[in-house]
Design a protein around this motif. Structure first.
Motif: not given
Length: 550
Positions: A242-256
């Motif tokens: 919720x604070x906009x801290x990334x929890x994963x890499x930006x590597x997925x073509x799709x997320x639900x």
């Protein structure tokens, strides 16, 4: 950037679109916790323009200023104790009955910003004023307009020297003019209160509540649910808190959509899907053809087919075990849309079973409880609240609607409770949507932009009939405002036509009489203006044409 709405008066021809004679374009952001019927109508001053003339009413439909006045036009925005009108090419602020001009001839240019606040122009610069005419921000900006995904917004964007900054809904400075662009991808309240921004190639996020300004590694908010974001950089997506801290890499073509501690993902568009936990770790390995949103008990996922057969959907636990073996032909988000743009609602998934090559029947599954709420026996079904559902049965009446130039048959929708008791019978409406307050249901007679819309409470009581195109809900003031829309999106007129209390009691309404003359009546049916419409019959066409220029 967001669309800009300007009301500019030319010194010679005092004509402008009724688009700028509008009230709030969206429902008030603050909602009372009391039942809607318990909120009394607040005192208001409400200009209403008909047949090229403007009168001023109070919330009870009493006339404060009759239509026999010298105003060129009045801004049809419900205010607390003032109104804004134009005369001799300039905008003015007057007291409720028009006997005192509080702020005379202060501008030719006026913009609707947030409820009760306006942009005004002086010497080519823009400032912000409140409804009393007090200058909240002096005219120092090159540009100003509402932001937040609504026409009359949740915050204010200003431009200065080719840079942009933010003001609060009340016109107070949130940021300096630092950014090359600012954007809310949806209602900011549905995006955790965050606005995305870009400056010199760097992406930023701005929180409207805390005023936090944060450098981030992504350029777009995709989804916000369960206090987590799906964000993207280009086409690659990742998960953030919720604070906009990334929890994963930006590597997925799709997320639900994030749901109950898990979010579905695919590494590539042609990959199988699985689920990540909110720490970014794989919780359920990618082993499925399709993955819906998790509830408390589990999620509907599509098993991989074998021997050339298509897989079916079953109900999967967090352990990866089937709680209900695959048996459904389809599973989709559970908020219904007549045009197929379905959205998720926590705790529910729509299921479907093929009846033949061309027909699918639909049901609803409660993913929080792990039970089938409605079996796939409906032509359409969707969730409004946990105990209110839209539906169409296979034999429900249909309507012919035109979409993208072609005629289509749509089943009309009704409303039922969790036990299947019908509260609104199918037959009139092709769409029923829950207002964002969660207390009202909007009912659409067509899918076109100019379709008339009605308003109901959650028990199926009609509050506003489907006579006009837009109903604005203002719970804080206990009011429902009905507007007539005409014209094209680029030249749309928007005119206030009725006021109701939250229980549907009319304060005033307009009706068409004689030769298409608009007549204003109070809640008891007493004629307010014009009392003698016949004398306007030779003038009505000319007056209407003049009012709609701009």
């Amino acid at each position: 950037m967001e669309k800009i709405f300007i009301a500019r008066l030319m010194p010679v021809a005092l004509s402008l679109s009724a688009l700028f004679l509008a009230g709030c374009h969206e429902d008030a952001a603050t909602h009372s916790t009391a039942p809607p019927s318990a909120v009394p109508l607040a005192a208001m001053v409400i200009p209403v323009c008909v047949n090229g003339e403007c009168l001023v009413l109070d919330q009870k439909g009493s006339v404060l200023v009759n239509g026999d006045n010298t105003y060129a036009v009045a801004l049809s925005v419900p205010l607390n104790s003032t109104f804004i009108y134009a005369e001799d090419g300039q905008w003015n602020v007057a007291n409720a009955d028009g006997t005192q001009v509080i702020k005379p001839a202060f501008t030719e240019g006026l913009r609707l910003l947030t409820p009760g606040f306006f942009g005004f122009e002086r010497d080519g610069k823009w400032g912000v004023m409140d409804q009393q005419g007090n200058e909240v921000q002096p005219p120092a900006y090159d540009d100003i307009y509402p932001g937040g995904g609504t026409a009359q917004g949740q915050y204010i964007v200003y431009g200065l020297d080719d840079k942009y900054g933010l003001l609060s809904a009340e016109g107070h400075v949130i940021t300096a003019p630092l950014f090359d662009s600012l954007l809310t991808h949806k209602d900011s309240a549905l995006a955790g209160g965050w606005v995305s921004a870009e400056r010199d190639g760097q992406n930023w996020a701005i929180n409207l509540q805390t005023r936090e300004l944060k450098s981030v590694g992504f350029d777009k908010f995709v989804e916000y649910a369960n206090e987590h974001f799906v964000v993207s950089q280009g086409r690659k997506k990742g998960l953030a808190d919720a604070s906009n801290t990334l929890l994963t890499e930006l590597k997925y073509d799709w997320m639900g959509v994030p749901g109950d501690g898990l979010v579905a993902f695919k590494e590539n568009f042609d990959s199988l899907c699985g689920y990540l936990d909110f720490k970014g770790q794989v919780a359920i390995a990618p082993s499925y053809d399709a993955c819906e949103v998790f509830g408390h008990k589990g999620a509907l996922v599509k098993a991989v087919g074998d021997d050339g057969n298509k897989g079916k959907y079953g109900f999967l636990a967090r352990s990866g075990e089937w709680l209900i073996q695959p048996s459904f032909d389809s599973a989709e988000p559970a908020v219904h849309s007549p045009l197929g743009m379905l959205t998720s609602v926590p705790g529910f998934t729509q299921t479907g079973n093929l009846q033949n090559m061309f027909t699918v029947y639909f049901g609803l599954f409660d993913t929080d409880k792990g039970v089938e709420l409605f079996k796939p026996e409906y032509a359409q079904i969707g969730v409004l609240t946990p105990d209110r559902f839209v539906f169409a049965k296979p034999d429900s009446p249909k309507k012919t609607i035109t979409f993208l130039g072609s005629a289509n048959q749509l089943a009309t929708l009704g409303l039922m409770d969790a036990k299947g008791k019908v509260l609104i019978e199918p037959g009139q409406y092709v769409a029923l949507t829950l207002d964002k307050s969660g207390r009202f249901i909007r009912a659409w007679t067509d899918t076109s932009r100019l379709a008339t819309t009605a308003l109901y409470d959650l028990n199926g009581k009609l509050l506003v009939p489907a006579h006009w195109q837009e109903v604005v809900i203002d719970e804080q003031r206990g009011a429902l405002f009905a507007y007539e829309l005409e014209g094209t999106p680029s030249d749309e007129t928007r005119s206030l036509r009725a006021l109701y209390s939250l229980d549907g009691t009319p304060g005033f309404e307009t009706r068409t009489v004689g030769c298409d003359v608009q007549q204003v009546i109070d809640g008891s049916g007493k004629v307010l203006w014009p009392t003698d419409p016949e004398h306007l019959c030779g003038e009505s066409d000319d007056a209407t044409e003049t009012q709609q220029q701009g």
